[in-house]
Design an enzyme around this catalytic site. Structure first.
Site, PDB file in Angstrom:
ATOM      1  N   CYS A 126      92.735  28.290  -1.257  1.00 47.60           N
ATOM      2  CA  CYS A 126      92.016  29.326  -0.523  1.00 47.60           C
ATOM      3  C   CYS A 126      91.225  30.244  -1.449  1.00 47.60           C
ATOM      4  O   CYS A 126      91.735  30.683  -2.486  1.00 47.60           O
ATOM      5  CB  CYS A 126      93.006  30.155   0.288  1.00 47.60           C
ATOM      6  SG  CYS A 126      92.213  31.402   1.302  1.00 47.60           S
TER       7      CYS A 126
ATOM      8  N   CYS B 266      94.506  38.221  -0.487  1.00 50.15           N
ATOM      9  CA  CYS B 266      95.155  38.188   0.823  1.00 50.15           C
ATOM     10  C   CYS B 266      96.682  38.152   0.647  1.00 50.15           C
ATOM     11  O   CYS B 266      97.195  37.489  -0.247  1.00 50.15           O
ATOM     12  CB  CYS B 266      94.680  36.939   1.567  1.00 50.15           C
ATOM     13  SG  CYS B 266      95.447  36.696   3.158  1.00 50.15           S
TER      14      CYS B 266
ATOM     15  N   CYS C  40     100.449  33.496   1.981  1.00 46.07           N
ATOM     16  CA  CYS C  40     100.331  32.297   1.138  1.00 46.07           C
ATOM     17  C   CYS C  40     100.412  32.561  -0.362  1.00 46.07           C
ATOM     18  O   CYS C  40      99.660  31.970  -1.145  1.00 46.07           O
ATOM     19  CB  CYS C  40      99.015  31.579   1.412  1.00 46.07           C
ATOM     20  SG  CYS C  40      98.736  31.217   3.121  1.00 46.07           S
TER      21      CYS C  40
ATOM     22  N   CYS D  87      90.892  30.150   6.168  1.00 41.29           N
ATOM     23  CA  CYS D  87      92.349  30.266   6.119  1.00 41.29           C
ATOM     24  C   CYS D  87      92.904  28.849   6.180  1.00 41.29           C
ATOM     25  O   CYS D  87      93.038  28.272   7.266  1.00 41.29           O
ATOM     26  CB  CYS D  87      92.870  31.107   7.281  1.00 41.29           C
ATOM     27  SG  CYS D  87      94.663  31.296   7.221  1.00 41.29           S
TER      28      CYS D  87
ATOM     29  N   CYS E   4     114.915  32.612  11.898  1.00 41.66           N
ATOM     30  CA  CYS E   4     113.708  32.785  11.074  1.00 41.66           C
ATOM     31  C   CYS E   4     113.989  33.709   9.891  1.00 41.66           C
ATOM     32  O   CYS E   4     113.055  34.162   9.234  1.00 41.66           O
ATOM     33  CB  CYS E   4     112.562  33.339  11.919  1.00 41.66           C
ATOM     34  SG  CYS E   4     112.984  34.886  12.722  1.00 41.66           S
TER      35      CYS E   4
END
Ligand SMILES: C[S@@+](CC[C@H](N)C(=O)[O-])C[C@H]1O[C@@H](n2cnc3c(N)ncnc32)[C@H](O)[C@@H]1O
Length: 421
Positions: free
Chosen positions: A69, A75, A78, A153, A378
């Site tokens: 990316c 950002c 990731c 993205c 999660c």
């Protein structure tokens, strides 16, 4: 002046930061991996070590790959995309093992991780801000509220990334100067379901441009939300999810699993673990992601706290065929968990709580005699805490499957299968 340290990265912390040592104190350095030799600037000393920022890679690890990316590093998502595939997969397992180890699980069978591929994320929440130059639209910087304007993205479905540029043009005309908004998008079986949350009531012109946008981009539905008030600007088709053949109509901004591949891996693990067991309780069932696949073979009690989700599940159950009985139950499982006495009639229990875990429900499960329990989570830390409660209540943790729907991030789902000794 902040201290500069030259260190070798030896391991990875739970949040994916590289870890080296300085005078026997751990030093956390984001965007590094074992094998890197780096120069780091120490910003903060905390109880568990020194927190720093990367100044320079002096000598890179052989396991580095070029990030996919253009926004990598700026950002906040990731952060691990410079790991090569093998190293990343090993880290996913390691992340599960680390969390389990903290609660005394040393010899658990951790299965081969199911990692969702690139371009598979089907729900995103984008931040937007109207500035003098236009609209900034993207994700927050790491540990900051600054929005990084993203043009691409690589982890997100192309049907959603294709909307990034048109959304900017749309919001320029609607948002006032310095106004912030959040755009929630989910790709459903009937198209994109979009909800824009902004502190502004719509005038006629804004309503028209939103409606045109929905038509032009063939959205399933577009809602505008202002201070909790939900305005259904364009409902062109009902947004639906297909769970084992049951078509569930999504209430706005509902929870859906982040990728189709992740949902399939979780569903396979849950249904397999319940094979051969009779009556199942699916706790924190949401829209019925597991309820419907389970109900192909089992009578299922589906318990959930969000009334809109349970109503959607119930409506789908009422018009679908080929399923065994589904019994919907609206219940706050934090404050009123199913008690050990109520659990007596079940042969298996599946629970999939929010990040906080399910302490109250797990305390009742630990006292119960339910032969099979399947925990979906999660959050590896609350998973491990809840698993410890079950183990102390006489349950054996047979296996753990890591399911990674947030490629290149430290977020991880786990499926744990428990049997009563
Ligand atoms: C991680 S989602 C899982 C949903 C579903 N199992 C799925 O896979 O799509 C957690 C669910 O727990 C529900 N929930 C949150 N707090 C709850 C509570 N106190 N009692 C019952 N359900 C709750 C949420 O509404 C949400 O549907």
């Amino acid at each position: 002046m902040a201290e500069l340290l030259d260190i070798e990265i030896m391991s990875l912390g739970a949040q994916g930061d590289g870890v080296g040592t300085h005078n026997d104190t751990p030093v956390f350095v984001p965007f590094t991996m074992p094998g890197d030799k780096v120069r780091a600037k120490v910003n903060e000393s905390r109880r568990n070590g020194l927190y720093s920022e990367l100044v320079e890679i002096l000598s890179p690890s052989a396991e580095r790959q070029t990030p996919a990316c253009a926004h990598f590093g700026a950002c906040g998502g990731c952060q691990l995309q410079f790991f090569d595939d093998g190293t990343y997969k090993a880290w996913v397992r390691e992340r599960a093992l680390m969390a389990l180890g903290q609660h005394g699980f040393e010899d658990v069978t951790v299965l081969e991780p199911a990692i969702s591929p690139k371009a598979s994320r089907r729900r995103v929440a984008l931040k937007a801000l109207r500035t003098a130059a236009g609209v900034v639209l993207g994700f927050n910087e790491r540990q900051s509220h600054t929005i990084i304007d993203v043009s691409m993205c690589p982890v997100t479905r192309s049907e959603l990334t294709a909307l990034f540029a048109p959304l900017r043009a749309l919001l320029v005309a609607i948002l006032d100067q310095r106004m912030a908004a959040t755009v929630h998008m989910a790709l459903t079986a009937s198209g994109v379901d979009m909800l824009i949350d902004a502190p502004k009531a719509l005038d006629l012109a804004a309503r028209e441009s939103l409606s045109e946008f929905a038509n032009e981009h063939d959205l399933a539905a577009l809602h505008w939300q202002e201070q909790g008030f939900l305005d259904p600007v364009a409902i062109r088709r009902e947004p639906v999810m297909d769970f084992a053949g049951a078509r569930v109509v999504l209430p706005p901004a509902s929870f859906v699993q982040a990728t189709e591949e992740g949902e399939a891996a979780l569903t396979r693990a849950v249904t397999k673990a319940c094979e051969g067991f009779g009556r199942v309780a699916d706790l924190f069932c949401g829209l019925g992601t597991f309820t419907f696949p389970l109900a192909r073979n089992h009578q299922v009690l589906a318990a959930e706290g969000a009334k809109s989700s349970l109503d959607a599940l119930t409506a789908a159950a009422n018009i679908s065929s080929g399923f065994k009985q589904i019994i919907p139950r609206h219940r706050d499982l934090f404050r009123r968990p199913l008690t050990a006495a109520e659990l007596k009639i079940f042969d298996a229990v599946v629970f999939d709580p929010p990040r906080a875990g399910a302490s109250a429900q797990v305390a009742e499960l630990a006292k119960s005699e339910v032969p099979r329990i399947v925990a979906v989570s999660c959050n590896p830390n609350t998973f491990s805490r809840d698993a410890r409660t079950l183990a102390d209540g006489g349950y054996v943790l047979e296996s753990v499957l890591p399911v990674d729907q947030f490629l290149w991030s430290p977020h991880l789902e786990l499926v744990g299968v428990f049997s009563k000794i």
